[in-house]
Structures are given as C-alpha cells and as structure tokens.
Design a protein around this motif. Structure first.
Motif, PDB file in Angstrom:
ATOM      1  N   ALA A   1       7.854  41.280  26.566  1.00  0.00           N
ATOM      2  CA  ALA A   1       9.237  41.410  27.018  1.00  0.00           C
ATOM      3  C   ALA A   1       9.309  41.221  28.534  1.00  0.00           C
ATOM      4  O   ALA A   1       8.355  41.511  29.250  1.00  0.00           O
ATOM      5  CB  ALA A   1       9.791  42.783  26.646  1.00  0.00           C
ATOM      6  N   ASN A   2      10.472  40.740  28.981  1.00  0.00           N
ATOM      7  CA  ASN A   2      10.719  40.593  30.417  1.00  0.00           C
ATOM      8  C   ASN A   2      11.988  41.312  30.841  1.00  0.00           C
ATOM      9  O   ASN A   2      12.195  41.564  32.022  1.00  0.00           O
ATOM     10  CB  ASN A   2      10.801  39.095  30.768  1.00  0.00           C
TER      11      ASN A   2
ATOM     12  N   ILE B   1      13.426  44.031  24.944  1.00  0.00           N
ATOM     13  CA  ILE B   1      12.879  45.256  24.344  1.00  0.00           C
ATOM     14  C   ILE B   1      13.761  45.741  23.197  1.00  0.00           C
ATOM     15  O   ILE B   1      13.264  46.078  22.118  1.00  0.00           O
ATOM     16  CB  ILE B   1      12.714  46.355  25.413  1.00  0.00           C
ATOM     17  N   GLN B   2      15.063  45.762  23.421  1.00  0.00           N
ATOM     18  CA  GLN B   2      15.997  46.169  22.363  1.00  0.00           C
ATOM     19  C   GLN B   2      15.791  45.326  21.102  1.00  0.00           C
ATOM     20  O   GLN B   2      15.704  45.860  19.995  1.00  0.00           O
ATOM     21  CB  GLN B   2      17.441  45.995  22.849  1.00  0.00           C
ATOM     22  N   ASN B   3      15.730  44.010  21.298  1.00  0.00           N
ATOM     23  CA  ASN B   3      15.559  43.101  20.153  1.00  0.00           C
ATOM     24  C   ASN B   3      14.241  43.352  19.430  1.00  0.00           C
ATOM     25  O   ASN B   3      14.187  43.416  18.197  1.00  0.00           O
ATOM     26  CB  ASN B   3      15.615  41.641  20.628  1.00  0.00           C
TER      27      ASN B   3
ATOM     28  N   GLY C   1      11.269  45.769  14.722  1.00  0.00           N
ATOM     29  CA  GLY C   1      10.157  46.536  14.168  1.00  0.00           C
ATOM     30  C   GLY C   1       8.809  46.400  14.854  1.00  0.00           C
ATOM     31  O   GLY C   1       7.777  46.597  14.213  1.00  0.00           O
ATOM     32  N   CYS C   2       8.798  46.100  16.156  1.00  0.00           N
ATOM     33  CA  CYS C   2       7.506  46.010  16.845  1.00  0.00           C
ATOM     34  C   CYS C   2       6.942  47.421  17.077  1.00  0.00           C
ATOM     35  O   CYS C   2       7.674  48.410  17.067  1.00  0.00           O
ATOM     36  CB  CYS C   2       7.627  45.262  18.171  1.00  0.00           C
ATOM     37  N   ASP C   3       5.629  47.500  17.310  1.00  0.00           N
ATOM     38  CA  ASP C   3       4.957  48.787  17.498  1.00  0.00           C
ATOM     39  C   ASP C   3       4.749  49.145  18.962  1.00  0.00           C
ATOM     40  O   ASP C   3       4.644  50.313  19.319  1.00  0.00           O
ATOM     41  CB  ASP C   3       3.597  48.772  16.793  1.00  0.00           C
TER      42      ASP C   3
ATOM     43  N   GLY D   1      17.408  56.290  24.224  1.00  0.00           N
ATOM     44  CA  GLY D   1      16.568  56.978  23.251  1.00  0.00           C
ATOM     45  C   GLY D   1      15.482  56.114  22.638  1.00  0.00           C
ATOM     46  O   GLY D   1      15.040  56.364  21.513  1.00  0.00           O
ATOM     47  N   LEU D   2      15.027  55.096  23.372  1.00  0.00           N
ATOM     48  CA  LEU D   2      13.991  54.189  22.866  1.00  0.00           C
ATOM     49  C   LEU D   2      12.620  54.681  23.339  1.00  0.00           C
ATOM     50  O   LEU D   2      12.369  54.791  24.538  1.00  0.00           O
ATOM     51  CB  LEU D   2      14.237  52.759  23.358  1.00  0.00           C
TER      52      LEU D   2
END
Length: 212
Positions: free
Chosen positions: A105-106, A111-113, A118-120, A156-157
């Motif tokens: 991510a940049n 990050i939201q996407n 479903g990334c870890d 809340g991520l």
C-alpha cells in the motif's frame, strides 16, 4: 502474532538469493519474503523449493512475492501482492483461508481496499528512496506514516502494518512511534558485514529496547 521483522530477499541468481536468505535465517530472521522477479520459472521454482526447506529447518515463515501459483505449488506460508499483482480475493480463492496474504500500500485508500478484500497484513511504503524496487510509489516519510496510521486508528482498522523502503537502523524508533507493527528490510540486512549484530539491533529496536 506475526514476527515484527521481515527479510525481503535480494540476489540476481538462485545462488545469490539462497546465500542471502540462508545467512538471514542463520542470524535470527524468522520471516522471509522471497522477491525474485523477471527470472525463468524453472529458476523461481528451484529457489522456492530450496527456501521452503530452509524455512522449515529454521521454523521461519516463507512468503512468496507476487507469484500466487508458485506459492500454491510449493505450499509456501503465503504470498505478498503488489498494487499491480493479482487481486487479494483471487489469490485467496487459490490459496485458501489458512495462508497469509500481504499487500503493498502507498495510501490510506489502498489500505482500506486491501482490508476489505481480506488481506492479513500491509506493507506500507516507501519510507525513502530505494534502489531495490522499480517503479517506486510516492515516498511517504515519517509524516506520511503518522497520518495514515492515525486514519487507520480513527477508523478502527487494526491489520498489522509493516514499513518498507530504504529503512536504516536509526529509522526504527521513530517509525515505531507512528504506530506501525513492524518493518520489512532488504538492503540493510543483505549488505551488512555483521548480519547477526544488525538483526539483533533491529529486533531490540522493534521491541523498544533501543541500542545505538
């Protein structure tokens, strides 16, 4: 919980890659992401097969960079996907629910996407300019990390975020203060003359025991 230190492999040949990975494992790394782009599939398979055996021996996580089918074929612990690689959902359908899927991510939107898909974990960067990666995304700097992690907290991520891109030992403490989970290191470990010392220092700094 995941290891806070990831080693991203370097080397132009299978032999160089294996030497660097073996040395990283031998000196304390417990998470290897194999990055071996633009090479023949036979070479990639040979490397992946050897790294899987090494990582099993050292009880380390083995993540394959961007090659989902090779990760499946070799039964790696997971895969790391770049912004232009296969989608997370497609990779998940191939690898199944038990494998680790990381994503580059940049931006906060990236990050939201990734989290929605479903990334870890997230590899967020780059911190600085680095010659390790072609087509580098815009440089974030410490302020960029702080702003993005703050937005994650506000929303809340909680997915683990690893900083990446030209990181030095001196960067670890200020990076950890932004709220990231860990770091992904390539050149600093590969080029170190005393790998045991640098890996120990990285681990200490990542866990808050600062050694200058």
């Amino acid at each position: 919980m995941y290891n806070k230190l990831q080693y991203i492999s370097q080397g132009n040949t299978v032999e160089e890659q294996l030497k660097n990975i073996h040395q990283a494992l031998d000196n304390g790394c417990k998470w290897v992401q194999v990055r071996f782009k633009n090479h023949f599939s036979d070479d990639a398979f040979t490397l992946a097969e050897a790294v899987k055996i090494l990582c099993e021996e050292y009880l380390a996580n083995f993540i394959m960079n961007d090659n989902v089918y090779l990760a499946q074929q070799i039964a790696a612990d997971g895969v790391h996907l770049g912004l232009d690689d296969m989608s997370i959902s497609e990779a998940r359908s191939i690898l199944g629910d038990t494998k680790i899927i990381g994503a580059t991510a940049n931006t906060f939107e990236d990050i939201q996407n990734h989290i929605q898909n479903g990334c870890d974990y997230i590899g967020l960067g780059p911190l600085k300019f680095t010659t390790t990666k072609e087509n580098l995304s815009p440089i974030l700097g410490l302020k960029g990390y702080h702003n993005i992690i703050t937005k994650m907290q506000e929303n809340g991520l909680t997915t683990p975020v690893y900083a990446i891109g030209g990181i030095t030992l001196e960067d670890i403490e200020p990076l950890m203060q932004t709220g990231i989970y860990g770091v992904a290191i390539s050149g600093l470990i590969t080029q170190a003359t005393n790998k045991k010392k640098i890996i120990k220092q990285l681990k200490n700094n990542l866990h808050g025991n600062i050694i200058v």
